[in-house]
Design a protein around this motif. Structure first.
Motif, short mmCIF file in Angstrom:
data_model
loop_
_atom_site.label_atom_id
_atom_site.label_comp_id
_atom_site.label_asym_id
_atom_site.label_seq_id
_atom_site.Cartn_x
_atom_site.Cartn_y
_atom_site.Cartn_z
N GLN A 1 1.13 -0.93 0.06
CA GLN A 1 -0.29 0.24 0.00
C GLN A 1 1.01 1.70 0.03
N ARG A 2 2.22 1.13 0.71
CA ARG A 2 3.19 2.51 0.57
C ARG A 2 3.50 2.81 -0.49
N TYR A 3 3.34 1.52 -1.34
CA TYR A 3 4.25 2.02 -2.81
C TYR A 3 3.26 2.33 -4.08
N GLY A 4 2.08 1.41 -3.47
CA GLY A 4 0.34 1.68 -4.75
C GLY A 4 0.58 0.44 -5.14
N ILE A 5 1.46 -0.29 -4.74
CA ILE A 5 0.72 -1.53 -5.48
C ILE A 5 0.11 -2.49 -5.13
N ARG A 6 -1.15 -2.67 -6.08
CA ARG A 6 -2.32 -3.98 -6.04
C ARG A 6 -1.67 -4.52 -6.14
N LEU A 7 -1.49 -6.03 -5.09
CA LEU A 7 -0.85 -7.51 -5.02
C LEU A 7 -1.86 -8.18 -6.33
N SER A 8 -2.87 -7.94 -6.33
CA SER A 8 -3.45 -8.92 -7.29
C SER A 8 -4.06 -8.15 -8.30
N GLY A 9 -2.69 -6.97 -8.88
CA GLY A 9 -3.56 -6.44 -10.62
C GLY A 9 -2.72 -7.11 -11.34
N GLN A 10 -2.52 -6.49 -12.44
CA GLN A 10 -1.93 -7.08 -13.71
C GLN A 10 -0.64 -5.63 -13.04
N HIS A 11 0.81 -6.18 -13.77
CA HIS A 11 1.96 -5.61 -13.52
C HIS A 11 2.67 -6.50 -14.45
N THR A 12 3.76 -5.62 -15.00
CA THR A 12 4.87 -6.03 -16.20
C THR A 12 6.11 -6.04 -14.85
N VAL A 13 7.01 -6.50 -15.60
CA VAL A 13 8.55 -6.41 -15.41
C VAL A 13 9.50 -6.07 -16.11
N ILE A 14 10.06 -5.02 -15.81
CA ILE A 14 10.85 -4.06 -16.70
C ILE A 14 12.61 -4.80 -15.94
N ALA A 15 13.51 -5.51 -17.18
CA ALA A 15 14.85 -5.57 -16.25
C ALA A 15 16.10 -5.14 -17.35
N ALA A 16 17.03 -4.60 -16.45
CA ALA A 16 17.78 -3.20 -17.47
C ALA A 16 18.88 -3.65 -17.41
N ARG A 17 19.87 -4.29 -17.65
CA ARG A 17 20.95 -3.67 -18.00
C ARG A 17 21.99 -2.72 -18.12
N THR A 18 21.99 -2.79 -16.34
CA THR A 18 23.00 -1.19 -16.39
C THR A 18 24.80 -1.34 -15.69
N THR A 19 25.40 -2.21 -16.17
CA THR A 19 26.17 -1.71 -15.95
C THR A 19 26.89 -0.61 -16.03
N GLY A 20 27.26 -0.05 -14.53
CA GLY A 20 28.55 1.26 -13.90
C GLY A 20 27.43 2.35 -13.63
N LEU A 21 26.07 2.03 -14.06
CA LEU A 21 25.06 3.67 -13.77
C LEU A 21 24.98 3.30 -11.99
N PRO A 22 25.11 4.77 -11.61
CA PRO A 22 25.99 5.39 -10.44
C PRO A 22 24.40 5.29 -9.26
N PRO A 23 23.91 5.13 -8.33
CA PRO A 23 23.12 4.82 -7.42
C PRO A 23 21.77 6.33 -7.93
N ALA A 24 22.92 7.32 -7.79
CA ALA A 24 22.35 8.73 -7.61
C ALA A 24 21.25 8.84 -9.02
N ALA A 25 21.82 7.84 -9.90
CA ALA A 25 20.99 7.99 -11.69
C ALA A 25 19.95 7.64 -11.23
N ALA A 26 19.85 5.65 -10.90
CA ALA A 26 19.45 5.16 -10.81
C ALA A 26 17.99 6.29 -10.14
N TYR A 27 18.04 6.78 -9.00
CA TYR A 27 16.87 7.10 -8.13
C TYR A 27 16.90 8.49 -9.31
N ALA A 28 17.55 9.57 -10.48
CA ALA A 28 17.06 10.40 -10.80
C ALA A 28 16.08 9.92 -11.98
N VAL A 29 16.15 8.70 -12.71
CA VAL A 29 15.18 7.44 -13.40
C VAL A 29 13.88 7.71 -12.46
N ASP A 30 13.83 6.75 -11.93
CA ASP A 30 13.03 6.00 -10.91
C ASP A 30 11.84 7.60 -10.27
#
Length: 349
Positions: free
Chosen positions: A124-153
């Motif tokens: 609930q805190r993250y707005g995820i509805r466990l019974s709903g439909q979802h798609t998962v994306i996986a990205a290979r991101t070697t060398g991506l700084p954590p700060a850049a990941a936060y910015a993308v989020d």
């Protein structure tokens, strides 16, 4: 314009300015941490210090105003530095804690056998509805700084809604959980990775949309399998969709059949001068370019005549020619099977 801040902060700042001992200054950063925990801005915190300094200066004897003013400014400088240090350290710690919690939640969410009861309140805190439909994306991101990941989020949350995307960095993999049916996320993610990472150092795979908790793990597995297949087959497309690669698990499911197809159709190429690899490369590039000889020659850095010669040699050795519609599919499937098997150099497990 003066910032709004609570009375307790102004009073605390006034007390700080009256006490300038080294021992006290060493503990001043705690006030900054309190301000950060109270969700006050750094501007409001500094404004409280300045207001306290102004009030303290105004209360001094006018005859000693100059001398006391210099002393107050010196103390204010020390106190401000210590308070802001505590403020920013607390903010960094809080951000790290939130990201750790988010990563742990995503780990639990995408586990092979998640516990719905354990995840319900956190979802609930993250707005995820466990019974709903979802798609998962996986990205290979070697060398991506954590700060850049936060910015993308942050960018994805602002564009598509905080309740529709959940992104976190796990090792060298960026995982994004997307509400089912939401379009445009892979393209937006690719655009931002392109700004943070050099070309060729990242690749995105999109799992299929599934329902429920089990569907999340399934979609993640599909995305990761797509990245794995891209490695084995040499696919360099920035964004892959698992739904477009369903033929490959089918090929691998009957290993004996695909091995027989490869050796029967392509086996004679091993007798050619220089071996089978140049001919396999020619066929692979030809199929990638939808049969265009000129584009194939350009990509292989050879002449169009050389491409035509190789195709004629393939026809002479195997009996198959990619220009024949009924034979093109067999040749293409055999070439893909050869990539999956690592043929002719060996057989991939």
């Amino acid at each position: 314009m003066s910032e709004t801040h609570p009375t307790w902060l102004t009073d605390a700042c006034a007390e700080l300015l009256h006490t300038s001992s080294g021992r006290h200054l060493a503990e001043v950063s705690a006030l900054g941490a309190c301000a950060a925990s109270a969700s006050l801005t750094s501007a409001a915190t500094v404004d409280a210090l300045l207001q306290a300094a102004a009030d303290h200066w105004a209360a001094t004897d006018p005859a000693d105003a100059h001398e006391h003013g210099l002393a107050i400014l010196a103390t204010l400088r020390q106190v401000t530095a210590a308070v802001l240090d505590g403020y920013h350290r607390s903010a960094r710690d809080e951000a790290t804690h939130r990201e750790t919690e988010r990563a742990a939640f995503v780990d639990d969410l995408l586990a092979a056998h998640p516990d719905p009861g354990h995840l319900a309140a956190r979802a609930q805190r993250y707005g995820i509805r466990l019974s709903g439909q979802h798609t998962v994306i996986a990205a290979r991101t070697t060398g991506l700084p954590p700060a850049a990941a936060y910015a993308v989020d942050d960018v994805l949350a602002q564009r598509f809604g905080a309740a529709n995307t959940l992104t976190t960095l796990r090792d060298d993999e960026l995982i994004c959980v997307v509400a089912g049916g939401l379009r445009g996320v892979p393209a937006e993610l690719a655009r931002h990775l392109h700004t943070h990472l050099p070309a060729g150092s990242w690749q995105i795979a999109v799992g299929r949309t599934h329902t429920g908790l089990g569907g999340l793990a399934t979609s993640l597995a599909e995305a990761r399998n797509a990245l794995h297949l891209a490695d084995r087959l040499g696919f360099t497309t920035p964004v892959l969709h698992a739904a477009d690669l369903l033929v490959f698990p089918v090929l691998l499911r009957d290993r004996d059949a695909i091995t027989d197809l490869v050796t029967t159709v392509l086996g004679p190429l091993t007798q050619a001068r220089g071996g089978a690899q140049p001919y396999l490369d020619t066929l692979a590039v030809l199929f990638d370019n939808e049969g265009n000889h000129t584009a194939t020659a350009r990509q292989l850095h050879v002449s169009v005549r050389a491409v035509t010669y190789r195709l004629d040699r393939i026809h002479a050795l195997t009996g198959y020619h990619p220009g024949e519609p009924t034979q093109r599919f067999t040749l293409h499937t055999a070439v893909l099977g050869a990539r999956l098997l690592g043929w002719p150099g060996g057989t991939n497990r």
